[in-house]
Write a protein that holds these residues in place. Sequence first.
Motif, PDB file in Angstrom:
ATOM      1  N   SER A  14      43.487  40.494  16.534  1.00 23.14           N
ATOM      2  CA  SER A  14      43.954  39.197  16.341  1.00 23.14           C
ATOM      3  C   SER A  14      44.583  38.763  17.393  1.00 23.14           C
ATOM      4  O   SER A  14      45.176  37.494  17.297  1.00 23.14           O
ATOM      5  N   ALA A  15      45.105  39.576  18.416  1.00 24.90           N
ATOM      6  CA  ALA A  15      45.780  39.230  19.614  1.00 24.90           C
ATOM      7  C   ALA A  15      45.279  38.034  20.538  1.00 24.90           C
ATOM      8  O   ALA A  15      44.033  38.110  20.832  1.00 24.90           O
ATOM      9  N   ASN A  16      46.406  37.690  21.314  1.00 26.49           N
ATOM     10  CA  ASN A  16      45.953  36.664  22.472  1.00 26.49           C
ATOM     11  C   ASN A  16      46.368  37.208  23.481  1.00 26.49           C
ATOM     12  O   ASN A  16      47.674  38.083  23.449  1.00 26.49           O
ATOM     13  N   ALA A  17      45.983  37.365  24.741  1.00 31.03           N
ATOM     14  CA  ALA A  17      46.782  37.718  25.860  1.00 31.03           C
ATOM     15  C   ALA A  17      46.618  36.873  26.976  1.00 31.03           C
ATOM     16  O   ALA A  17      45.604  36.037  27.047  1.00 31.03           O
ATOM     17  N   CYS A  18      47.401  37.108  27.856  1.00 28.88           N
ATOM     18  CA  CYS A  18      47.332  36.315  29.201  1.00 28.88           C
ATOM     19  C   CYS A  18      47.194  37.177  30.292  1.00 28.88           C
ATOM     20  O   CYS A  18      47.941  38.250  30.458  1.00 28.88           O
ATOM     21  N   LEU A  19      46.205  36.983  30.675  1.00 28.59           N
ATOM     22  CA  LEU A  19      45.775  37.771  31.923  1.00 28.59           C
ATOM     23  C   LEU A  19      45.716  37.267  33.469  1.00 28.59           C
ATOM     24  O   LEU A  19      45.085  35.745  33.442  1.00 28.59           O
ATOM     25  N   SER A  20      45.850  37.816  34.527  1.00 29.68           N
ATOM     26  CA  SER A  20      45.722  37.209  35.721  1.00 29.68           C
ATOM     27  C   SER A  20      45.198  38.388  36.828  1.00 29.68           C
ATOM     28  O   SER A  20      45.318  39.653  36.638  1.00 29.68           O
ATOM     29  N   THR A  21      43.973  37.736  37.290  1.00 31.08           N
ATOM     30  CA  THR A  21      43.351  38.678  38.118  1.00 31.08           C
ATOM     31  C   THR A  21      43.481  38.324  39.581  1.00 31.08           C
ATOM     32  O   THR A  21      43.244  37.258  40.054  1.00 31.08           O
ATOM     33  N   HIS A  31      51.418  28.244  41.710  1.00 30.82           N
ATOM     34  CA  HIS A  31      52.582  27.165  41.647  1.00 30.82           C
ATOM     35  C   HIS A  31      52.887  26.684  42.991  1.00 30.82           C
ATOM     36  O   HIS A  31      53.575  25.702  42.965  1.00 30.82           O
ATOM     37  N   HIS A  32      52.318  27.058  44.050  1.00 35.25           N
ATOM     38  CA  HIS A  32      52.732  26.618  45.530  1.00 35.25           C
ATOM     39  C   HIS A  32      51.412  25.972  45.955  1.00 35.25           C
ATOM     40  O   HIS A  32      51.401  25.142  46.993  1.00 35.25           O
ATOM     41  N   GLU A  33      50.248  26.647  45.705  1.00 33.52           N
ATOM     42  CA  GLU A  33      49.043  26.104  46.610  1.00 33.52           C
ATOM     43  C   GLU A  33      47.841  26.638  45.989  1.00 33.52           C
ATOM     44  O   GLU A  33      47.967  27.428  44.823  1.00 33.52           O
ATOM     45  N   ASP A  34      46.725  26.014  46.342  1.00 32.82           N
ATOM     46  CA  ASP A  34      45.304  26.245  45.537  1.00 32.82           C
ATOM     47  C   ASP A  34      45.340  27.781  46.243  1.00 32.82           C
ATOM     48  O   ASP A  34      45.561  28.222  47.058  1.00 32.82           O
ATOM     49  N   CYS A  35      44.459  28.408  44.933  1.00 35.12           N
ATOM     50  CA  CYS A  35      44.235  29.876  44.936  1.00 35.12           C
ATOM     51  C   CYS A  35      42.785  30.094  44.812  1.00 35.12           C
ATOM     52  O   CYS A  35      42.478  30.651  43.554  1.00 35.12           O
ATOM     53  N   LEU A  36      41.934  29.996  45.732  1.00 36.57           N
ATOM     54  CA  LEU A  36      40.615  30.101  45.356  1.00 36.57           C
ATOM     55  C   LEU A  36      39.759  31.548  45.833  1.00 36.57           C
ATOM     56  O   LEU A  36      38.815  32.036  45.599  1.00 36.57           O
ATOM     57  N   ARG A  37      40.229  31.659  47.048  1.00 39.91           N
ATOM     58  CA  ARG A  37      39.806  32.723  47.841  1.00 39.91           C
ATOM     59  C   ARG A  37      40.168  34.350  47.217  1.00 39.91           C
ATOM     60  O   ARG A  37      41.193  34.657  46.815  1.00 39.91           O
ATOM     61  N   PRO A  38      39.247  34.952  46.873  1.00 36.89           N
ATOM     62  CA  PRO A  38      39.282  36.375  46.369  1.00 36.89           C
ATOM     63  C   PRO A  38      40.268  37.243  47.127  1.00 36.89           C
ATOM     64  O   PRO A  38      40.312  37.372  48.310  1.00 36.89           O
ATOM     65  N   PHE A  39      40.898  38.069  46.350  1.00 38.12           N
ATOM     66  CA  PHE A  39      41.899  39.088  46.774  1.00 38.12           C
ATOM     67  C   PHE A  39      41.355  40.397  46.953  1.00 38.12           C
ATOM     68  O   PHE A  39      40.833  40.820  45.894  1.00 38.12           O
ATOM     69  N   GLN A  40      41.346  41.270  47.842  1.00 36.20           N
ATOM     70  CA  GLN A  40      40.906  42.459  48.031  1.00 36.20           C
ATOM     71  C   GLN A  40      41.500  43.454  46.753  1.00 36.20           C
ATOM     72  O   GLN A  40      41.066  44.437  46.410  1.00 36.20           O
ATOM     73  N   SER A  41      42.813  43.100  46.664  1.00 36.83           N
ATOM     74  CA  SER A  41      43.700  44.130  45.723  1.00 36.83           C
ATOM     75  C   SER A  41      44.931  43.093  45.306  1.00 36.83           C
ATOM     76  O   SER A  41      45.215  42.125  45.752  1.00 36.83           O
TER      77      SER A  41
END
Length: 108
Positions: A14-21, A31-41
């Motif tokens: 029943s948990a909720n989680a905040c995830l960032s990839t 918080h500072h700019e658009d972030c659409l390009r994938p990161f390699q790591s």
Amino acid sequence: MTTAKVLAVIQQSSANACLSTPSFEAWLIMHHEDCLRPFQSADEAKRKLKTIVPSWSEGGTRFSDFSHGVRDAMRRARKIDSFGESVLKNPSSNVWRLVDLLIATAED
């Protein structure tokens, strides 16, 4: 534990989680700019954040470096999230959902 395994555990509870990839730093970048390009790591995301906020360090994140962009980060993350419900997208973050809940609770 892989992100897929984490998601499976969350879905069975029943948990909720905040995830960032690929990492929480993607959320901070938003918080500072658009972030659409994938990161390699995650390390690449950290290096990018360091170019945006030169004083940033992994153990020394200061809210004052990001507070002015909270609503921008929410808008940017929500836009990425609107492309589909997968938190496995790179980059992505659903931390905006928690922040939105906290703001709504504070306003009540």
